[in-house]
Design an enzyme around this catalytic site. Sequence first.
Site, short mmCIF file in Angstrom:
data_model
loop_
_atom_site.label_atom_id
_atom_site.label_comp_id
_atom_site.label_asym_id
_atom_site.label_seq_id
_atom_site.Cartn_x
_atom_site.Cartn_y
_atom_site.Cartn_z
N TYR A 42 36.64 57.64 11.87
CA TYR A 42 35.28 57.34 11.41
C TYR A 42 35.26 57.38 9.89
O TYR A 42 36.14 56.79 9.27
CB TYR A 42 34.29 58.32 12.07
CG TYR A 42 32.87 57.86 12.00
CD1 TYR A 42 32.50 56.59 12.49
CD2 TYR A 42 31.88 58.65 11.43
CE1 TYR A 42 31.20 56.15 12.41
CE2 TYR A 42 30.58 58.22 11.35
CZ TYR A 42 30.23 56.97 11.83
OH TYR A 42 28.93 56.54 11.75
N LYS A 97 33.44 46.86 40.01
CA LYS A 97 34.15 45.69 39.49
C LYS A 97 34.99 46.08 38.28
O LYS A 97 36.13 45.61 38.11
CB LYS A 97 33.14 44.60 39.11
CG LYS A 97 33.74 43.22 38.89
CD LYS A 97 34.32 42.66 40.18
CE LYS A 97 34.84 41.24 40.00
NZ LYS A 97 33.80 40.22 40.04
N ASP A 140 26.93 38.71 40.78
CA ASP A 140 25.81 38.98 41.69
C ASP A 140 24.47 38.49 41.14
O ASP A 140 23.49 39.23 41.05
CB ASP A 140 25.74 40.48 42.00
CG ASP A 140 26.92 40.94 42.84
OD1 ASP A 140 27.68 40.08 43.31
OD2 ASP A 140 27.08 42.15 43.03
N ALA A 198 25.71 26.76 51.44
CA ALA A 198 25.48 25.85 50.31
C ALA A 198 25.02 26.62 49.08
O ALA A 198 24.32 26.09 48.23
CB ALA A 198 24.44 24.80 50.70
N ALA A 201 28.96 30.25 46.00
CA ALA A 201 30.37 30.23 46.39
C ALA A 201 30.73 28.93 47.11
O ALA A 201 31.78 28.34 46.85
CB ALA A 201 30.69 31.43 47.28
N ASN A 288 31.15 38.04 55.05
CA ASN A 288 31.51 39.46 55.15
C ASN A 288 30.28 40.30 55.42
O ASN A 288 29.21 40.01 54.88
CB ASN A 288 32.16 39.93 53.83
CG ASN A 288 33.64 40.17 53.98
OD1 ASN A 288 34.10 40.57 55.04
ND2 ASN A 288 34.39 39.95 52.91
N ASN A 320 38.68 38.09 46.40
CA ASN A 320 38.53 37.70 44.99
C ASN A 320 39.41 38.49 44.04
O ASN A 320 39.67 38.04 42.92
CB ASN A 320 37.07 37.83 44.56
CG ASN A 320 36.22 36.68 45.03
OD1 ASN A 320 36.58 35.98 46.00
ND2 ASN A 320 35.09 36.44 44.39
#
Length: 757
Positions: A42, A97, A140, A198, A201, A288, A320
């Site tokens: 710092y 994630k 999401d 549709a 994804a 899923n 994924n």
Amino acid sequence: MEEKKNLRRQDALDYHSKGRPGKIEVVTTKETATQRDLSLAYSPGVAEPCLAIAQNPEDVYTYTAKGNLVAVISNGTAVLGLGDIGPEAGKPVMEGKGVLFKIYSDIDVFDIELNTKNVDEFVRTVKILEPTFGGVNLEDIKAPECFEIEDRLRKELKIPVMHDDQHGTAIISGAALLNALEIVGKKISEVRFVISGAGAAAISCTKMYVNLGARKENITMFDKDGTICLERDNIFDIQREFAVEKSISMVDAVKGADVFIGLSAANVLSQDMVRSMGDNPIVFAMANPSPEISYEDATAARPDIIMATGRSDYPNQVNNVLGFPYIFRGALDVRATGINEAMKMAATYALAELAKEPVPDIVTIAYNEKNLSFGRNYIIPKPMDPRLLTKVAPAVAKAAMESGLATQPIEDWEAYEQVLAKRLGQDNQLTRAIVNKAKKDPKKVVFADAESQAVLKAVQQVWDEGICEPILLGNQTKIRQLIKEDRLELEGIQIIDPRSEEAKSLADEFASAFYEKRKRRGISPADAQQFMLRRTYFGAMMVETGKADCLISGLTRNYPDTIRPSLQIIGRREGISKVCGMYILLTKKGPLFLSDTTVNFNPTVEELVEITELTANSVESMGVKPRIALLTYSNFGTADGEDAEKMRKATAILRGKHPDWVVEGEMQAHLAFNTDLVKQQYPFSDLAEEGANVLIFPNLSAANIAYNLLKEVGDLEYIGPVLLGLKKPVHVLQLGSSVREIVNMVAIAVTQAQEIR
């Protein structure tokens, strides 16, 4: 035994709340111990990199973490299968994630949850955060807003941006599709598709298939309201690209179709519909947790089918995690200004090609597949394949360079792959491989210390995960009370009290057998009866007689008292003169295997050779190539003395018996890891290129001290002690072992039992 599929709600809540709440933390990467360190970190030292970056903004990648930092950003409007639950409720997913980014590609993540459904606000917020991050993973966000948000950010930012919900599934399923079509001998330009779904994804997948060569006129897409067709006025603009002229039922569309892609809801595809498809149908039912048709129903309807799902418990999982960690890794490493179609296509082709290569042992062990090879049940790599990082990331990086998005091209690809390989150790891979292998063929495990809260909690976990069929030894009343107090769900698990009247006939049987084994070693019939009242002896007899496959004991007893019954009853494997104990330390650089840490006080040269062979063979059985260092205070003859000479002789014998092994010694501990110093001082050494992962010690004192110091000071997770050399698996837990440590030991025991024929 049927595996329990559902995690207990309380287990999930406890996992996320225990200790430090959440799943992530920020750690420093530089020294901070002294005042000088802090002055450099710092004020005033930090001014220098600030000035350098102000003069040359690209230096931000040199002096800060930007180049390895990805933002996982969501507004919580389409979280997993939970829908619009809001940004706060979506935060556990975004943290998760971040965990996947870290463990699979060593990318750091800040998760950001935005409290807005307004596209302009969302885009504006992410845009002004651009200086912080090397890349943006959108997550999401519901359709159709997700399409506009990604499109605008890709145009307005100069860093990689990808909405994984769209493109991740497209990339992985695209690779699977290419390989499935190759297997059945069909051309992608000629096959007819039915797309169920549709949303984000489904649209992205269909675009990927078109880029791979599919023809739009061969595609019929459906959502919950029916066919995506021009007769409807309730379809998104982005769906119009795949709209047909008139409505058709899915039943009629599927007749004669070659490929069914499911990204919708459970049970929309019947067995009759599958039967109506063309020869060698390809069905990717990716909803899923319940797919459009179950794997069992689909394969029963058509034996010639190639089937993929989003689930890990069936072949060909479209996951994924095969994509996003490696796509961002490659993009970050060339400082790409975006993620374009060429980079996504490169990932797709890399995944497809990887599935055709021989599968590493660690993968076959993890999935308990002896002949895992390219074919109908293996059209995409497994998520645990360690080659993914070194195959997919370079392919993406090359595509970024060739398409003009790379600002820092890679010149030495061999060196780059070595850097990638060193980014991740095998610690998480090893643990997952062991657990997954155990789940493929669970065994009966008897727990001698079931009157323990930690043991019962571990039993709950291994029972829920299908790792084993537990048998509990102890006082039934006490055990059931503990189960009730901890709200465990262990109904149906066998509980045996060796002292009870119900167990008397079994105890008598065991006592008679034990007497026959030990009658010439001072054991009388009365002694044998008394020994069978002890759970360690009773449990060992269960394993010896085949009523159980493994014994877990020792949590409330000292080590010698627990190992003695197993030596007396089960005994050593044929040709083995000494058993030994091995610890596995899970480090960031990969697993370390230490031996002998628990049994032999001062082994001879011959015993050290046997200990090393037992340890190396165990390491190989886990899919890890052993690199062995025999440690002492001397380096290749620099000092003499009993221990130095002993390790020197043992090394010579091992190198003679196993010329194909990487085994080196005698050497000091630091040389086992400092390859630069070894190259400089001892370039002849087998460990000059790669450091050791198996450490053999001259005596129990040295081994035990080293293990405990590394474990405590390094704050490392461990598995052990793993007892080696017995005819059947017996493991002795350390006092105070955690639930996680017990679970790992059970998994090790089960995998060892699987090897016994």
